[in-house]
Design a protein around this motif. Structure first.
Motif, PDB file in Angstrom:
ATOM      1  N   THR A  73       0.856  -1.176   0.000  1.00  0.00           N
ATOM      2  CA  THR A  73       0.000   0.000   0.000  1.00  0.00           C
ATOM      3  C   THR A  73       0.895   1.229   0.000  1.00  0.00           C
ATOM      4  OG1 THR A  73      -1.728  -1.141   1.249  1.00  0.00           O
ATOM      5  CG2 THR A  73      -1.794   1.257   1.278  1.00  0.00           C
ATOM      6  N   ALA A  74       0.540   2.225  -0.794  1.00  0.00           N
ATOM      7  CA  ALA A  74       1.295   3.481  -0.857  1.00  0.00           C
ATOM      8  C   ALA A  74       0.307   4.637  -0.819  1.00  0.00           C
ATOM      9  CB  ALA A  74       2.119   3.529  -2.140  1.00  0.00           C
ATOM     10  N   THR A  75       0.786   5.798  -0.404  1.00  0.00           N
ATOM     11  CA  THR A  75      -0.070   6.975  -0.354  1.00  0.00           C
ATOM     12  C   THR A  75       0.639   8.179  -0.953  1.00  0.00           C
ATOM     13  OG1 THR A  75       0.703   7.602   1.855  1.00  0.00           O
ATOM     14  CG2 THR A  75      -1.253   6.203   1.743  1.00  0.00           C
ATOM     15  N   GLY A  76      -0.162   9.122  -1.411  1.00  0.00           N
ATOM     16  CA  GLY A  76       0.350  10.381  -1.921  1.00  0.00           C
ATOM     17  C   GLY A  76      -0.485  11.515  -1.360  1.00  0.00           C
ATOM     18  N   PRO A  77       0.155  12.604  -0.938  1.00  0.00           N
ATOM     19  CA  PRO A  77      -0.581  13.731  -0.353  1.00  0.00           C
ATOM     20  C   PRO A  77      -1.329  14.558  -1.403  1.00  0.00           C
ATOM     21  CG  PRO A  77       1.767  14.199  -0.379  1.00  0.00           C
ATOM     22  CD  PRO A  77       1.591  12.794  -0.892  1.00  0.00           C
ATOM     23  N   ALA A  78      -2.236  15.357  -0.927  1.00  0.00           N
ATOM     24  CA  ALA A  78      -3.012  16.260  -1.783  1.00  0.00           C
ATOM     25  C   ALA A  78      -2.073  17.202  -2.532  1.00  0.00           C
ATOM     26  CB  ALA A  78      -3.988  17.070  -0.930  1.00  0.00           C
ATOM     27  N   PHE A  79      -2.457  17.560  -3.744  1.00  0.00           N
ATOM     28  CA  PHE A  79      -1.773  18.543  -4.587  1.00  0.00           C
ATOM     29  C   PHE A  79      -0.366  18.120  -5.018  1.00  0.00           C
ATOM     30  CE2 PHE A  79      -4.837  20.914  -2.002  1.00  0.00           C
ATOM     31  CZ  PHE A  79      -5.615  21.460  -3.008  1.00  0.00           C
ATOM     32  N   THR A  80      -0.010  16.847  -4.828  1.00  0.00           N
ATOM     33  CA  THR A  80       1.321  16.359  -5.197  1.00  0.00           C
ATOM     34  C   THR A  80       1.221  15.538  -6.482  1.00  0.00           C
ATOM     35  OG1 THR A  80       1.985  16.310  -2.878  1.00  0.00           O
ATOM     36  CG2 THR A  80       3.318  15.034  -4.435  1.00  0.00           C
ATOM     37  N   PRO A  81       1.937  15.919  -7.534  1.00  0.00           N
ATOM     38  CA  PRO A  81       1.888  15.149  -8.778  1.00  0.00           C
ATOM     39  C   PRO A  81       2.330  13.703  -8.552  1.00  0.00           C
ATOM     40  CG  PRO A  81       2.911  17.278  -9.153  1.00  0.00           C
ATOM     41  CD  PRO A  81       2.787  17.113  -7.661  1.00  0.00           C
ATOM     42  N   HIS A  82       1.641  12.781  -9.201  1.00  0.00           N
ATOM     43  CA  HIS A  82       1.943  11.357  -9.052  1.00  0.00           C
ATOM     44  C   HIS A  82       1.481  10.599 -10.293  1.00  0.00           C
ATOM     45  CE1 HIS A  82      -2.106  11.946  -7.343  1.00  0.00           C
ATOM     46  NE2 HIS A  82      -2.374  10.804  -7.961  1.00  0.00           N
ATOM     47  N   CYS A  83       2.018   9.381 -10.430  1.00  0.00           N
ATOM     48  CA  CYS A  83       1.618   8.481 -11.501  1.00  0.00           C
ATOM     49  C   CYS A  83       2.105   7.087 -11.147  1.00  0.00           C
ATOM     50  CB  CYS A  83       2.187   8.919 -12.851  1.00  0.00           C
ATOM     51  SG  CYS A  83       3.989   8.893 -12.955  1.00  0.00           S
ATOM     52  N   PHE A  84       1.660   6.092 -11.903  1.00  0.00           N
ATOM     53  CA  PHE A  84       2.187   4.741 -11.740  1.00  0.00           C
ATOM     54  C   PHE A  84       2.227   4.062 -13.099  1.00  0.00           C
ATOM     55  CE2 PHE A  84      -2.380   4.235 -11.007  1.00  0.00           C
ATOM     56  CZ  PHE A  84      -2.701   3.161 -11.833  1.00  0.00           C
ATOM     57  N   THR A  85       3.125   3.084 -13.205  1.00  0.00           N
ATOM     58  CA  THR A  85       3.296   2.315 -14.432  1.00  0.00           C
ATOM     59  C   THR A  85       3.463   0.855 -14.074  1.00  0.00           C
ATOM     60  OG1 THR A  85       4.422   4.194 -15.456  1.00  0.00           O
ATOM     61  CG2 THR A  85       4.708   2.052 -16.517  1.00  0.00           C
ATOM     62  N   ASN A  86       2.875  -0.012 -14.857  1.00  0.00           N
ATOM     63  CA  ASN A  86       3.067  -1.450 -14.679  1.00  0.00           C
ATOM     64  C   ASN A  86       4.474  -1.785 -15.170  1.00  0.00           C
ATOM     65  OD1 ASN A  86       3.147  -4.232 -14.797  1.00  0.00           O
ATOM     66  ND2 ASN A  86       1.217  -4.463 -15.882  1.00  0.00           N
ATOM     67  N   VAL A  87       5.352  -2.177 -14.249  1.00  0.00           N
ATOM     68  CA  VAL A  87       6.718  -2.545 -14.619  1.00  0.00           C
ATOM     69  C   VAL A  87       6.938  -4.053 -14.517  1.00  0.00           C
ATOM     70  CG1 VAL A  87       7.738  -0.301 -14.092  1.00  0.00           C
ATOM     71  CG2 VAL A  87       7.590  -2.043 -12.286  1.00  0.00           C
ATOM     72  N   GLY A  88       5.871  -4.804 -14.334  1.00  0.00           N
ATOM     73  CA  GLY A  88       5.973  -6.258 -14.264  1.00  0.00           C
ATOM     74  C   GLY A  88       5.777  -6.906 -15.617  1.00  0.00           C
ATOM     75  N   ASP A  89       5.781  -8.244 -15.608  1.00  0.00           N
ATOM     76  CA  ASP A  89       5.602  -9.021 -16.834  1.00  0.00           C
ATOM     77  C   ASP A  89       4.145  -9.355 -17.116  1.00  0.00           C
ATOM     78  OD1 ASP A  89       8.352  -9.099 -17.277  1.00  0.00           O
ATOM     79  OD2 ASP A  89       8.574 -10.893 -16.028  1.00  0.00           O
ATOM     80  N   GLY A  90       3.296  -9.257 -16.107  1.00  0.00           N
ATOM     81  CA  GLY A  90       1.884  -9.604 -16.261  1.00  0.00           C
ATOM     82  C   GLY A  90       0.995  -8.413 -16.002  1.00  0.00           C
ATOM     83  N   VAL A  91      -0.280  -8.685 -15.795  1.00  0.00           N
ATOM     84  CA  VAL A  91      -1.270  -7.640 -15.541  1.00  0.00           C
ATOM     85  C   VAL A  91      -1.045  -7.021 -14.162  1.00  0.00           C
ATOM     86  CG1 VAL A  91      -3.737  -7.197 -15.219  1.00  0.00           C
ATOM     87  CG2 VAL A  91      -2.976  -8.715 -17.041  1.00  0.00           C
ATOM     88  N   LEU A  92      -1.137  -5.701 -14.087  1.00  0.00           N
ATOM     89  CA  LEU A  92      -1.132  -4.977 -12.822  1.00  0.00           C
ATOM     90  C   LEU A  92      -2.578  -4.718 -12.434  1.00  0.00           C
ATOM     91  CD1 LEU A  92       0.173  -3.271 -10.535  1.00  0.00           C
ATOM     92  CD2 LEU A  92       0.038  -1.315 -12.123  1.00  0.00           C
ATOM     93  N   LYS A  93      -2.959  -5.153 -11.242  1.00  0.00           N
ATOM     94  CA  LYS A  93      -4.278  -4.841 -10.693  1.00  0.00           C
ATOM     95  C   LYS A  93      -4.041  -3.970  -9.470  1.00  0.00           C
ATOM     96  CE  LYS A  93      -6.337  -9.137 -12.317  1.00  0.00           C
ATOM     97  NZ  LYS A  93      -7.060 -10.369 -11.952  1.00  0.00           N
ATOM     98  N   ILE A  94      -4.570  -2.755  -9.526  1.00  0.00           N
ATOM     99  CA  ILE A  94      -4.323  -1.776  -8.470  1.00  0.00           C
ATOM    100  C   ILE A  94      -5.597  -0.984  -8.212  1.00  0.00           C
ATOM    101  CG2 ILE A  94      -3.451  -0.073 -10.128  1.00  0.00           C
ATOM    102  CD1 ILE A  94      -1.374   0.758  -7.992  1.00  0.00           C
ATOM    103  N   ILE A  95      -5.816  -0.633  -6.950  1.00  0.00           N
ATOM    104  CA  ILE A  95      -6.936   0.224  -6.583  1.00  0.00           C
ATOM    105  C   ILE A  95      -6.366   1.551  -6.114  1.00  0.00           C
ATOM    106  CG2 ILE A  95      -8.829   0.598  -4.950  1.00  0.00           C
ATOM    107  CD1 ILE A  95      -9.333  -2.366  -4.940  1.00  0.00           C
ATOM    108  N   GLY A  96      -6.874   2.640  -6.682  1.00  0.00           N
ATOM    109  CA  GLY A  96      -6.515   3.989  -6.260  1.00  0.00           C
ATOM    110  C   GLY A  96      -7.686   4.575  -5.497  1.00  0.00           C
ATOM    111  N   ILE A  97      -7.537   4.700  -4.177  1.00  0.00           N
ATOM    112  CA  ILE A  97      -8.619   5.178  -3.314  1.00  0.00           C
ATOM    113  C   ILE A  97      -8.492   6.692  -3.152  1.00  0.00           C
ATOM    114  CG2 ILE A  97      -9.699   5.010  -1.048  1.00  0.00           C
ATOM    115  CD1 ILE A  97      -8.272   2.193  -0.869  1.00  0.00           C
ATOM    116  N   HIS A  98      -9.542   7.399  -3.518  1.00  0.00           N
ATOM    117  CA  HIS A  98      -9.574   8.856  -3.448  1.00  0.00           C
ATOM    118  C   HIS A  98     -10.331   9.274  -2.192  1.00  0.00           C
ATOM    119  CE1 HIS A  98      -8.456   9.687  -7.804  1.00  0.00           C
ATOM    120  NE2 HIS A  98      -8.391   8.374  -7.656  1.00  0.00           N
TER     121      HIS A  98
END
Length: 121
Positions: A83-108
């Motif tokens: 689990t990871a978090t990012g604060p308000a107003f902070t630019p962020h992104c993510f990329t699948n760097v694995g070999d298979g499907v990335l399943k991720i939930i982004g909770i707002h």
């Protein structure tokens, strides 16, 4: 008849919040009496959203696969179960760097999803 008519009240069918023709979903809490919103994302290797920010914090839960997550100046790798978090107003992104499907939930931490991409004019 949509699929929610077949479910008990309070249950939202995946098909009713699907994004396009893929498996990803967008849940806007305000539409369902909830104080939080989320994206459930299934990305192929190399895929992920561009750099963006929200006026509230976001929390990611990696369900399957490996994600490279950038939050502000920090970049780290998160794997299934992390689990990871990012604060308000902070630019962020993510990329699948694995070999298979990335399943991720982004909770707002908001009943609505407010998102500003940095590459937009």
């Amino acid at each position: 008849m949509n699929s929610t008519e077949l479910l008990p009240e309070g249950i939202v069918a995946a098909a009713d919040i699907r994004i396009g023709t893929g498996r990803s979903r967008r849940f806007v809490g305000a539409e369902h009496g909830a104080a939080v919103s989320y994206f459930y994302v299934e990305n192929q290797p190399g895929e992920g959203p561009g750099l963006h920010w929200h006026p509230y914090p976001e929390t990611w839960v990696v369900l399957e696969g490996t994600a490279r997550i950038t939050v502000g100046e920090d970049t780290f790798v998160a794997r299934a179960g992390d689990t990871a978090t990012g604060p308000a107003f902070t630019p962020h992104c993510f990329t699948n760097v694995g070999d298979g499907v990335l399943k991720i939930i982004g909770i707002h931490a908001s009943a609505t999803i407010i998102q500003t991409f940095l590459d937009e004019d």
